[in-house]
Design an enzyme around this catalytic site. Structure first.
Site, PDB file in Angstrom:
ATOM      1  N   PHE A 149       0.854  -1.002   0.055  1.00 33.75           N
ATOM      2  CA  PHE A 149       0.078  -0.133   0.037  1.00 33.75           C
ATOM      3  C   PHE A 149       0.764   1.196   0.008  1.00 33.75           C
ATOM      4  CE2 PHE A 149      -1.736   3.807   1.874  1.00 33.75           C
ATOM      5  CZ  PHE A 149      -3.083   3.733   1.453  1.00 33.75           C
ATOM      6  N   GLU A 150       0.829   2.084  -0.976  1.00 33.94           N
ATOM      7  CA  GLU A 150       1.516   3.474  -1.056  1.00 33.94           C
ATOM      8  C   GLU A 150       0.615   4.324  -1.920  1.00 33.94           C
ATOM      9  OE1 GLU A 150       5.089   2.556  -3.367  1.00 33.94           O
ATOM     10  OE2 GLU A 150       6.122   2.467  -1.388  1.00 33.94           O
TER      11      GLU A 150
END
Ligand code: GDP
Ligand code: MN
Length: 336
Positions: free
Chosen positions: A235-236
């Protein structure tokens, strides 16, 4: 009767709400997934979940990348679950494969040692290609060049809450560079010489180190040794102009020249995390408590009760990874 004859007539259908992105301000952003053709079922699941919880309302375009051409099945199945625009791209060879200057005998010896030591993906060259691509190349892909922001999504991840706000605009308006939901320790065996290489770089280039940096999150002794804390990069949400900028470009080049993506198994998560923590001020890194997120085997469920109810979260706050023994949230909290 036949499926056609028994079909529910149009008069029972309701028109969609006017898409809010047509009415309001939006960011120059895309949702990005790197995937293989064989990931199609898991890719479709992730897309459905994010479209349902967030993007059917916001309509951000999706980009899919693969070092091979996407199959017609992949493109058809994925396009079918996306409300807005989608683009499928191929990674240029020179952004993906092990460079010729890498000493393959040395790289093979490193892989064999990691297999003996049971390090996850220790024997995999393709995993190393992926980590190096995610560290230093994805934001240079011609399809991504037009965008400033990206949200990285992987196959078979879950979004447990409604995301009724625009995280890109929030970050833009608050001068954020990088956002995460889960932080944890890296396996030391995958990065034995990474920190030494980082220290060399900052000795040679002290001008890139931000005044109010997040070194206190990554080190217990002012930078002498690395505590292995990093943001879990599956997740970014981040500003690609930072990766494209001078500090990170030189940093990546320095690390790449060490060969550690192949001689060891450097991950894009510690590489990204160390860079934003050193070259940006700590308040440019943002923790999105509101975004309930799961990538096997860990879940972040909103800590805040109001965020949990407002987001209609389906996750269990008690099972959130935040204060698990393997989480680095304590190190993050102590620098706030
Ligand atoms: P993990 O999360 O560290 O266990 O690694 P994953 O297998 O989930 O890989 C991380 C991301 O890279 C996912 O989006 C995968 O779909 C993608 N990925 C991994 N290896 C390859 C590969 O060889 N080719 C392509 N096209 N994508 C890959
Ligand atoms: Mn994954």
């Amino acid at each position: 009767g036949s499926a056609e004859a028994d079909a529910v007539p149009n008069e029972y259908y309701r028109p969609a709400e006017p898409p809010s992105h047509l009415l309001t301000r939006r960011a120059n952003a895309t949702i990005l997934m790197l995937a293989r053709n064989s990931d199609v079922n898991d890719a479709v699941r992730s897309v459905r979940r994010l479209e349902d919880r967030f993007n059917k309302k916001f309509g951000y375009p999706w980009v899919f990348l693969n070092e091979e051409p996407f199959s017609d099945e992949f493109k058809t199945r994925v396009s079918n679950v996306i409300n807005g625009e989608v683009t499928f791209g191929q990674v240029p060879r020179e952004h993906w494969y092990q460079p010729d200057w890498i000493d393959e005998d040395k790289a093979r010896a490193g892989r064999e040692k990691m297999v003996e030591d049971n390090i996850i993906y220790g024997g995999s060259v393709s995993y190393r290609n992926m980590c190096r691509f995610n560290s230093g190349f994805f934001y240079r892909h011609p399809i991504l060049e037009q965008y400033k922001w990206y949200w990285r999504v992987e196959p078979d991840v879950h979004f447990h809450c409604d995301i009724d706000f625009d995280p890109f605009l929030y970050m833009e308006d608050h001068n954020k560079t990088y956002a995460f939901t889960i932080t944890m320790y890296e396996y030391e065996a995958t990065i034995p010489t990474l920190w030494q290489s980082v220290k060399e770089f900052i000795q040679e280039n002290p001008q890139y180190v931000a005044k109010n940096n997040a070194m206190g999150y990554m080190s217990e002794n002012g930078g002498d040794t690395y505590n292995l804390c990093h943001f879990w990069s599956n997740f970014e949400i981040a500003n690609m102009d930072f990766w494209r900028g001078e500090a990170y470009s030189k940093f990546f080049e320095h690390l790449d020249n060490k060969g550690g993506f192949y001689y060891e198994r450097w991950g894009d998560a510690p590489v990204h995390s160390i860079a934003v923590s050193l070259f940006q001020s700590k308040d440019q890194i943002h923790f999105f408590d509101e975004i309930g997120y799961e990538h096997n085997p860990y879940t972040h469920c909103p800590r805040s009760d109001s965020a949990w109810s407002r987001g209609k979260c389906g996750c269990d706050q008690q099972k959130s990874f935040d204060y698990d023994g393997y989480s680095c949230m304590r190190q993050w909290d102590r620098i706030q």
